[in-house]
Design a protein around this motif. Structure first.
Motif, PDB file in Angstrom:
ATOM      1  N   ASN A   6       0.828  -1.212   0.000  1.00 24.45           N
ATOM      2  CA  ASN A   6       0.000   0.000   0.000  1.00 24.45           C
ATOM      3  C   ASN A   6       0.864   1.264   0.000  1.00 24.45           C
TER       4      ASN A   6
ATOM      5  N   THR B 275       1.283   4.010  -2.969  1.00 25.06           N
ATOM      6  CA  THR B 275       0.980   5.416  -2.710  1.00 25.06           C
ATOM      7  C   THR B 275       2.106   6.334  -3.173  1.00 25.06           C
TER       8      THR B 275
ATOM      9  N   ASP C 226      -3.986   3.297  -4.830  1.00 21.55           N
ATOM     10  CA  ASP C 226      -5.418   3.587  -4.708  1.00 21.55           C
ATOM     11  C   ASP C 226      -5.773   4.565  -5.826  1.00 21.55           C
TER      12      ASP C 226
ATOM     13  N   LYS D 230      -8.557   5.990  -6.832  1.00 25.27           N
ATOM     14  CA  LYS D 230      -9.413   7.125  -6.495  1.00 25.27           C
ATOM     15  C   LYS D 230      -8.596   8.250  -5.871  1.00 25.27           C
ATOM     16  N   LYS D 231      -7.732   7.909  -4.919  1.00 27.00           N
ATOM     17  CA  LYS D 231      -6.880   8.918  -4.279  1.00 27.00           C
ATOM     18  C   LYS D 231      -5.879   9.488  -5.275  1.00 27.00           C
ATOM     19  N   THR D 232      -5.400   8.649  -6.172  1.00 26.20           N
ATOM     20  CA  THR D 232      -4.448   9.116  -7.184  1.00 26.20           C
ATOM     21  C   THR D 232      -5.076  10.162  -8.084  1.00 26.20           C
TER      22      THR D 232
ATOM     23  N   MET E 219      -7.647  12.100  -7.411  1.00 28.21           N
ATOM     24  CA  MET E 219      -7.883  13.323  -6.660  1.00 28.21           C
ATOM     25  C   MET E 219      -6.586  14.119  -6.521  1.00 28.21           C
ATOM     26  N   LEU E 220      -5.478  13.418  -6.316  1.00 28.55           N
ATOM     27  CA  LEU E 220      -4.183  14.088  -6.253  1.00 28.55           C
ATOM     28  C   LEU E 220      -3.856  14.745  -7.587  1.00 28.55           C
TER      29      LEU E 220
ATOM     30  N   TYR F 201      -5.862  18.024  -7.748  1.00 30.13           N
ATOM     31  CA  TYR F 201      -5.347  19.100  -6.909  1.00 30.13           C
ATOM     32  C   TYR F 201      -4.025  19.655  -7.434  1.00 30.13           C
TER      33      TYR F 201
ATOM     34  N   SER G 289     -18.634   9.337  -8.880  1.00 28.10           N
ATOM     35  CA  SER G 289     -17.665   9.306  -7.784  1.00 28.10           C
ATOM     36  C   SER G 289     -17.500  10.654  -7.101  1.00 28.10           C
TER      37      SER G 289
ATOM     38  N   TYR H   4     -11.062   4.460 -14.751  1.00 27.67           N
ATOM     39  CA  TYR H   4      -9.887   5.324 -14.627  1.00 27.67           C
ATOM     40  C   TYR H   4      -8.953   5.147 -15.827  1.00 27.67           C
TER      41      TYR H   4
ATOM     42  N   MET I 135     -17.381  11.463  -2.742  1.00 24.58           N
ATOM     43  CA  MET I 135     -16.279  12.218  -2.124  1.00 24.58           C
ATOM     44  C   MET I 135     -16.856  13.211  -1.126  1.00 24.58           C
TER      45      MET I 135
END
Length: 432
Positions: free
Chosen positions: A11, A15, A133, A135-137, A139-140, A143, A211, A383, A432
Motif C-alpha cells: 500500500n 501510494t 489507490d 481514487k486517491k491518485t 484526486m491528487l 489538486y 464518484s 480510470y 467524495m
C-alpha cells in the motif's frame, strides 16, 4: 513511530509510486514557479524536484527487489517498452560517450532526464502502480493540476502588470525567471497543462460523475474554465488541437458507458443547446468588439499554409531526420540532427532517425499494445479511459515538439496505461 513493515508494505509503495507519477507528469510548473518565489536558480529547484522523484523510484525498486523479488511481476504488454528503452539507451551511450556526438543539451541534462525521470520511474510504475489507490491518485492529479494552473495564471498576470486587454488573446502566454531572458514556462506548457486540467475535469463530469458529490461539481466546472483560459492564453496549436481530440475521445467513452433513457436524452439535449448557444453568443460578442483570438488565427493560418503548399521550418527538420534514417535504416544514424545538434520535434521520425527499423518495430509494438487496450477498454476500470484521454494530448504534443529523452509525462503515462489489466474491473465509486 513509523514501522519498517509499514514503509515497505505494498500500500505504501503504491501510494508513493502514484505520488511520483503525478509529480513527474503534472507538477513541473509548480517547481519552476517555486524558484521564482524563493529567488533561487530554476535549475537548482528543478534538479531537487526531479531528484526527489528519482529517490522515490529507486526506493520502490529496491524494496520490491529485496522483499518480493521472487514475486515481482510486470504486465506483459510492457515488455516492448523496456526493450525499446534499453536499445535507445545504447544509442544515447554510443553517440555521447563512444563517438562524442555534439548535442545542444549537456550530457548531464540528457542522462538525468532519460535515466532519472523516465527509465527508473517507469520501472517503478510497472512494478508498483498496481498497488496504488486509483481514487486517491486521481484526486491528487486534480489538486496538483488545479494548483499548477492557478500558479501559471497568477504569475502570468503578475508579470503582465495585471493589465487585462484583448491583446492578451493574440500574445503567447509565458512566464520568465528571475533572469528575464530565461523562460521557465513557455507557451506550449501553458497550453499543455491547461489542456490536461480541462480533460481531467471533463472526465470527472462525464465519466467519473458517480464518484463526486454535487458540491464538488461546481469546483470542477470552475477549473474547466481556468484550464481552458490557460489553453487559450498559450496560443499554441498542438495543445489546442490535441485537447480537442481528447474531448472527442472523452465524449466517445461517455456514450459507451451511458445508459440511454428519456431523462438522459433530455439532459443531453439541453446541455448541448446551452453550450452551443453560449459559444455562438461569445463569438458574436468577441467579433463585434473587433477582438481577435490568437489560437484561432494560428489555426486558420496553418490551414491556409497547408492548402497553399507552404512549409514551416519544422517540416525541414522532419525531412532531414528521414534523410538521416535512410543513411542507416537498420539501427539509425544518431540521436540528434546534423544541422542543429538538436531534435526533429516529432517522436516518430526521431525514433526512425535514432534507432532505425529495430527501434521503430519495438516502438510500433508499444503503440499496438496501447491500441489493443483501447479496443478492449471496457475490461478495465473507468480510470483507464481517463488516463488514455490525457495520453492522447501528451502523445499529440510529442508529434509536434520535444524529444524522446525528455518526454517525461508521455513515457510515464504510457507506463501507467500498460499497468492496467483485466483483473482491474470497473470499481464501485464512493461519494467524495
Amino acid at each position: 513511530m513509523i514501522s519498517v513493515k509499514k514503509i515497505t508494505s505494498k500500500n505504501f509503495l503504491g501510494t508513493i509510486t502514484a505520488l511520483m507519477f503525478v509529480l513527474l507528469c503534472f507538477a513541473y510548473p509548480i517547481s519552476a514557479i517555486t524558484s521564482n518565489v524563493l529567488g533561487l536558480p530554476s535549475t537548482l529547484v528543478n534538479v531537487t524536484y526531479r531528484a526527489f522523484n528519482l529517490l522515490i523510484a529507486l526506493y520502490v525498486i529496491l524494496v520490491l527487489c529485496l522483499t518480493n523479488f521472487d514475486k515481482i511481476t510486470i504486465n506483459r504488454f510492457s515488455i516492448p517498452l523496456l526493450c525499446f528503452f534499453g536499445f535507445y539507451f545504447l544509442r544515447i551511450f554510443w553517440d555521447t560517450i563512444i563517438v562524442s556526438v555534439s548535442t545542444e543539451q549537456s550530457l548531464i541534462e540528457i542522462y538525468s532526464f532519460y535515466i532519472g525521470s523516465i527509465i527508473f520511474p517507469v520501472i517503478a510504475i510497472l512494478l508498483a502502480f498496481k498497488f496504488a489507490d486509483l481514487k486517491k491518485t486521481f484526486m491528487l492529479m486534480f489538486y496538483v493540476l488545479a494548483l499548477t494552473n492557478i500558479l501559471m495564471m497568477f504569475f502570468y498576470f503578475s508579470q503582465s502588470g495585471w493589465v487585462i486587454s484583448p491583446e492578451m488573446l493574440m500574445n503567447r502566454a509565458e512566464i520568465k525567471g528571475e533572469n528575464e531572458e530565461l523562460l521557465i514556462i513557455n507557451p506550449i506548457s501553458f497550453g499543455l497543462y491547461g489542456g490536461y486540467l480541462v480533460l481531467l475535469c471533463l472526465s470527472f463530469l462525464m465519466i467519473l460523475k458517480d464518484s463526486i458529490s454535487k458540491k464538488f461539481v461546481f469546483l470542477i466546472c470552475l477549473f474547466v474554465f481556468i484550464g481552458f483560459a490557460n489553453l487559450i492564453l498559450g496560443t499554441s496549436r498542438g495543445p489546442f488541437l490535441f485537447t480537442f481530440l481528447g474531448i472527442v475521445l472523452i465524449s466517445f467513452f461517455h456514450f459507451s458507458y451511458a445508459k440511454f433513457s428519456l431523462k438522459y436524452s433530455l439532459n443531453f439535449l439541453m446541455t448541448s443547446i446551452f453550450i452551443t448557444l453560449a459559444c455562438i453568443l461569445l463569438y458574436i460578442k468577441v467579433s463585434s468588439e473587433g477582438i481577435e483570438i490568437g489560437i484561432i488565427e494560428r489555426m486558420i493560418n496553418t490551414k491556409e499554409n497547408i492548402q497553399s503548399g507552404d512549409k514551416e521550418s519544422r517540416n525541414e527538420l522532419f525531412m532531414e531526420a528521414i534523410s538521416m534514417f535512410e543513411k542507416s535504416p537498420i539501427w539509425g544514424e544518431k540521436i540528434v540532427l546534423d544541422s542543429t545538434s538538436s531534435y526533429p520535434h516529432n517522436a516518430i521520425v526521431e525514433v526512425l532517425m535514432a534507432t532505425g527499423l529495430i527501434g521503430f518495430i519495438l516502438y510500433l509494438f508499444i503503440i499496438f499494445n496501447l491500441f489493443v487496450k483501447f479496443i478492449i477498454f471496457k475490461r478495465y476500470t473507468k480510470y483507464f479511459v481517463v488516463i488514455f484521454s490525457l495520453f492522447v494530448l501528451s502523445y499529440g504534443i510529442s508529434l509536434t515538439t520535444g524529444n524522446l529523452y525528455q518526454s517525461v509525462d508521455n513515457w510515464n503515462l504510457i507506463a501507467v496505461l500498460l499497468c492496467f489489466s483485466n483483473k482491474l474491473t470497473t470499481e464501485s465509486f464512493k461519494k467524495m
